[in-house]
Structure formats: C-alpha cells, structure tokens
Design an enzyme around this catalytic site. Structure first.
Site, PDB file in Angstrom:
ATOM      1  N   SER A   1       0.862  -1.191   0.000  1.00 30.32           N
ATOM      2  CA  SER A   1       0.000   0.000   0.000  1.00 30.32           C
ATOM      3  C   SER A   1       0.891   1.230   0.000  1.00 30.32           C
ATOM      4  CB  SER A   1      -0.863   0.006   1.268  1.00 30.32           C
ATOM      5  OG  SER A   1      -1.493   1.242   1.442  1.00 30.32           O
TER       6      SER A   1
ATOM      7  N   TYR B 191      -2.603  -2.056  10.228  1.00 34.57           N
ATOM      8  CA  TYR B 191      -2.647  -2.162   8.772  1.00 34.57           C
ATOM      9  C   TYR B 191      -1.328  -1.635   8.172  1.00 34.57           C
ATOM     10  CZ  TYR B 191      -4.109  -1.581   3.934  1.00 34.57           C
ATOM     11  OH  TYR B 191      -4.179  -1.653   2.564  1.00 34.57           O
TER      12      TYR B 191
HETATM   13  N1  LIG Z   1      -8.758  -0.471  -1.555  1.00 33.95           N
HETATM   14  C1  LIG Z   1      -7.754   0.284  -1.162  1.00 33.95           C
HETATM   15  O1  LIG Z   1      -7.945   1.503  -0.936  1.00 33.95           O
HETATM   16  C2  LIG Z   1      -6.357  -0.287  -1.024  1.00 33.95           C
HETATM   17  C3  LIG Z   1      -5.281   0.604  -1.001  1.00 33.95           C
HETATM   18  C4  LIG Z   1      -3.997   0.084  -0.858  1.00 33.95           C
HETATM   19  C5  LIG Z   1      -3.798  -1.287  -0.778  1.00 33.95           C
HETATM   20  N2  LIG Z   1      -4.876  -2.128  -0.813  1.00 33.95           N
HETATM   21  C6  LIG Z   1      -4.619  -3.563  -0.688  1.00 33.95           C
HETATM   22  O2  LIG Z   1      -5.204  -4.232  -1.800  1.00 33.95           O
HETATM   23  C7  LIG Z   1      -5.425  -5.600  -1.461  1.00 33.95           C
HETATM   24  C8  LIG Z   1      -6.780  -6.010  -1.992  1.00 33.95           C
HETATM   25  O3  LIG Z   1      -7.790  -5.249  -1.345  1.00 33.95           O
HETATM   26  P1  LIG Z   1      -9.039  -4.626  -2.121  1.00 33.95           P
HETATM   27  O4  LIG Z   1      -8.947  -3.156  -2.005  1.00 33.95           O
HETATM   28  O5  LIG Z   1      -9.167  -5.239  -3.448  1.00 33.95           O
HETATM   29  O6  LIG Z   1     -10.211  -5.063  -1.125  1.00 33.95           O
HETATM   30  P2  LIG Z   1     -11.382  -6.158  -1.288  1.00 33.95           P
HETATM   31  O7  LIG Z   1     -12.228  -5.855  -2.455  1.00 33.95           O
HETATM   32  O8  LIG Z   1     -11.999  -6.208   0.074  1.00 33.95           O
HETATM   33  O9  LIG Z   1     -10.585  -7.498  -1.574  1.00 33.95           O
HETATM   34  C9  LIG Z   1      -9.928  -8.223  -0.571  1.00 33.95           C
HETATM   35  C10 LIG Z   1      -9.736  -9.638  -1.082  1.00 33.95           C
HETATM   36  O10 LIG Z   1      -8.974 -10.365  -0.112  1.00 33.95           O
HETATM   37  C11 LIG Z   1      -9.638 -11.590   0.145  1.00 33.95           C
HETATM   38  N3  LIG Z   1      -9.355 -12.048   1.494  1.00 33.95           N
HETATM   39  C12 LIG Z   1      -9.507 -11.382   2.656  1.00 33.95           C
HETATM   40  N4  LIG Z   1      -9.165 -12.162   3.680  1.00 33.95           N
HETATM   41  C13 LIG Z   1      -8.779 -13.358   3.143  1.00 33.95           C
HETATM   42  C14 LIG Z   1      -8.305 -14.584   3.684  1.00 33.95           C
HETATM   43  N5  LIG Z   1      -8.180 -14.763   4.996  1.00 33.95           N
HETATM   44  N6  LIG Z   1      -8.008 -15.588   2.826  1.00 33.95           N
HETATM   45  C15 LIG Z   1      -8.151 -15.429   1.489  1.00 33.95           C
HETATM   46  N7  LIG Z   1      -8.587 -14.296   0.918  1.00 33.95           N
HETATM   47  C16 LIG Z   1      -8.899 -13.282   1.751  1.00 33.95           C
HETATM   48  C17 LIG Z   1     -11.132 -11.288  -0.061  1.00 33.95           C
HETATM   49  O11 LIG Z   1     -11.828 -12.478  -0.432  1.00 33.95           O
HETATM   50  P3  LIG Z   1     -12.765 -13.377   0.513  1.00 33.95           P
HETATM   51  O12 LIG Z   1     -13.477 -12.439   1.448  1.00 33.95           O
HETATM   52  O13 LIG Z   1     -13.669 -14.052  -0.477  1.00 33.95           O
HETATM   53  O14 LIG Z   1     -11.844 -14.304   1.200  1.00 33.95           O
HETATM   54  C18 LIG Z   1     -11.053 -10.370  -1.267  1.00 33.95           C
HETATM   55  O15 LIG Z   1     -10.994 -11.131  -2.457  1.00 33.95           O
HETATM   56  C19 LIG Z   1      -5.282  -5.698   0.059  1.00 33.95           C
HETATM   57  O16 LIG Z   1      -4.070  -6.313   0.385  1.00 33.95           O
HETATM   58  C20 LIG Z   1      -5.282  -4.243   0.498  1.00 33.95           C
HETATM   59  O17 LIG Z   1      -4.529  -4.055   1.670  1.00 33.95           O
HETATM   60  C21 LIG Z   1      -6.155  -1.660  -0.949  1.00 33.95           C
END
Ligand SMILES: NC(=O)c1ccc[n+]([C@@H]2O[C@H](COP(=O)([O-])OP(=O)(O)OC[C@H]3O[C@@H](n4cnc5c(N)ncnc54)[C@H](OP(=O)(O)O)[C@@H]3O)[C@@H](O)[C@H]2O)c1
Length: 274
Positions: A142, A155
């Site tokens: 991130s 986080y």
């Molecule tokens: N959105 C932002 O603003 C942002 C910014 C910077 C970085 N990120 C990073 O981007 C990555 C993806 O997040 P996103 O923004 O795409 O959010 P998201 O739409 O909530 O996606 C999160 C994904 O992680 C999976 N997940 C969560 N816990 C899990 C577990 N225990 N085992 C397997 N899968 C798991 C969820 O699937 P299930 O619930 O089906 O398991 C989902 O597919 C994360 O690492 C986050 O820290 C996001």
C-alpha cells in the site's frame, strides 16, 4: 519485455476488488490464471467469465492464513495450468480503530492474513521458480507502507512488513532469476472499506475516503500490475503525487507528524473513531 502469453499466475484475494480486476487483466493479457479467496461463488463467477472469453482459469477456495491451503492452491495451479510464472499475494483487509480499542487477537489476525498470508502463498511457489531460474513474486502492499497513519496502525505495519520483506527478497532472489515487486496502491474503490467498517464499527471518516482525486478504480492497479509483469520493476505506484508526498513525509518526519497529529485531533473531536 516478457511475453505473458500462456504463463500461469496465482492470485490471492481475487473474489473482489484489486485481485479480481488483476485476474481479468492478466487473462486478457493471455496469462493462465489461478485464483484463491474464501468466497467460492465469486471465484467461480470470475473463472466462468475468463473461460467465456477464451481464457484458462481455475478457482481454489481457502484462507491465506492456512499454509496448507496455500500449498494446495499452488499445487492445484501447477497441476491444471503448468509451472507458476508469477504469484500475486494480494489478499488483505484493513480496519479503522485506535490501537487501544483493538484487541490483541484483532491485531494478530491482521498480521496472519496480510503479512503471513503473503508468505504462505509465495513460499510454495518459490522452489519451482528457483529451479527454473525464472519467476515473479508480487505483493500488494500500500502507499501506507511508508507511513504510520493514526487509526490504521496494524494495517500500516503489515503493509510495511510486506514492503521490507519484498525489498530484501528482491536482492536475494534477483541473482537467481526471480523478480520481486511490491505494489503500492492509493485509495481504491473496492469492498475494502466495507470490510474495514465491519471490523471497526460505523466510521463516517471512512466514507470520506471513497471520493476525490486520490481514489482510483481497481482497474488502474490491475493495469499497473500487468505492466510490471511485462517489464519487472521493484515498486509499482499508481499515483506520482502520492509517491512524492510519501517521499517528502519520509524525508521530513516532523512535518509528517504535524499533519498526522492535526488530522487525528480533528477526528477525535468529531467522534469519528473508537
Ligand atoms: N482499496 C484500497 O484503498 C487499497 C489501497 C492500498 C492497498 N490495498 C490492498 O489491496 C489488497 C486487496 O484489497 P481490495 O482493495 O481489493 O479489497 P477487497 O475488495 O476487500 O478485496 C480483498 C480480497 O482479499 C480476500 N481475502 C480477505 N481475507 C482473506 C483470507 N483470509 N483468505 C483469502 N482471501 C482473503 C477477499 O476475499 P474473501 O473475502 O472471499 O476471502 C477479497 O478477495 C489488500 O491487500 C489491500 O490491503 C487496498
């Protein structure tokens, strides 16, 4: 430039958001895609979509905090799609709470999923990559990996762990032909905030973060990941201005603390956080 055609990639957290968008973008680039998350129905929908467009994909339901499940995911991917070219350790979640309001179990859980969950899926793919003398490991960190932001302590710490591990591993593995990249998205429109809200209770401040110039679609991150797969580099950033702001914050910690302190006081005054 690496030709991605028919190269298998294993992606965690692909049932929604950045992981889902990246799986689609990789499939469009001709890669074979193995996807993992806990919600099987959403993975199946994605796999059907990719296959419907002529691509190759498999789904594996499991939690990244389970090392055996991650090993079986990589095994299934290699059996069905061939030797792993790349792993994108992307699964993760956040919360919006003070450290005092977070239980030890909550803090540990975030490390288990965000940090250990990354290593759990990278580790079983690495021996094959090293044997073949080629491969690519990517972790979704991130922009907050560079800064400890109030109400996101655990986080930011998990994202900094990914960043630091990624950076060190890059120099250990690149002489053996394996690229290591960390991805540093800014605020991205995904389910991330809903999940954080579920972990933190109702936080009006989180709603503010879904709009504005520093919020991007998941496809922007997905496209940047595909570019990095074609032409590997150490860090993937999707906003030059945020990257520069983070560099200034690192160079001037007093200035960054002044701004963060002011922001935290305002949020306490408004009663935005527990
Ligand atoms: N959105 C932002 O603003 C942002 C910014 C910077 C970085 N990120 C990073 O981007 C990555 C993806 O997040 P996103 O923004 O795409 O959010 P998201 O739409 O909530 O996606 C999160 C994904 O992680 C999976 N997940 C969560 N816990 C899990 C577990 N225990 N085992 C397997 N899968 C798991 C969820 O699937 P299930 O619930 O089906 O398991 C989902 O597919 C994360 O690492 C986050 O820290 C996001």
């Amino acid at each position: 430039m690496i030709d991605l055609h028919a190269k298998p990639i294993a992606i965690t957290g692909a049932s929604s958001g950045i992981g889902r968008a990246t799986a689609s973008a990789c499939a469009q680039a001709g890669m074979y895609v193995a996807v993992m998350a806990r919600r099987r129905d959403m993975l199946d929908e994605l796999v059907d979509e990719i296959r419907g467009e002529g691509g190759r994909a498999i789904a594996f339901a499991g939690s990244v905090d389970d090392p055996d499940a991650c090993a079986r995911f990589i095994e299934a991917s290699e059996r069905e799609l061939g030797p792993t070219h790349a792993v994108f350790a992307n699964a993760g979640f956040g919360s919006y709470k003070t450290v005092l309001a977070s239980s030890e179990a909550e803090l540990r859980r975030m490390f288990e999923v965000n940090f250990w969950g990354s290593l759990n899926v990278i580790n079983p793919a690495l021996p094959g990559m090293l044997e073949r003398g080629r491969g690519h490991v990517l972790m979704c960190s991130s922009c907050l990996s560079k800064l400890g932001v109030p109400f996101h302590a655990a986080y930011c710490a998990t994202k900094a762990c990914q960043d630091m591990f990624g950076r060190a591993m890059r120099h250990e593995l690149s002489p053996r032909g394996v690229h290591v990249s960390t991805v540093h998205p800014i605020g991205t429109r995904t389910d991330f905030r809903d999940t954080a809200r579920a972990h933190s209770g109702s936080t009006p401040a989180m709603d503010e973060q879904t709009q504005g110039p520093f919020v991007q679609p998941a496809e922007t991150v997905a496209d940047a990941v595909v570019r990095c797969l074609r032409q590997p580099r150490g860090e993937v950033w999707t906003s030059l201005s945020v990257r520069l702001a983070m560099a200034v914050a690192l160079a001037c910690p007093g200035l960054a603390d002044w701004g963060l302190g002011r922001m935290a006081r305002k949020k306490f005054e408004r009663g935005d956080v527990q």
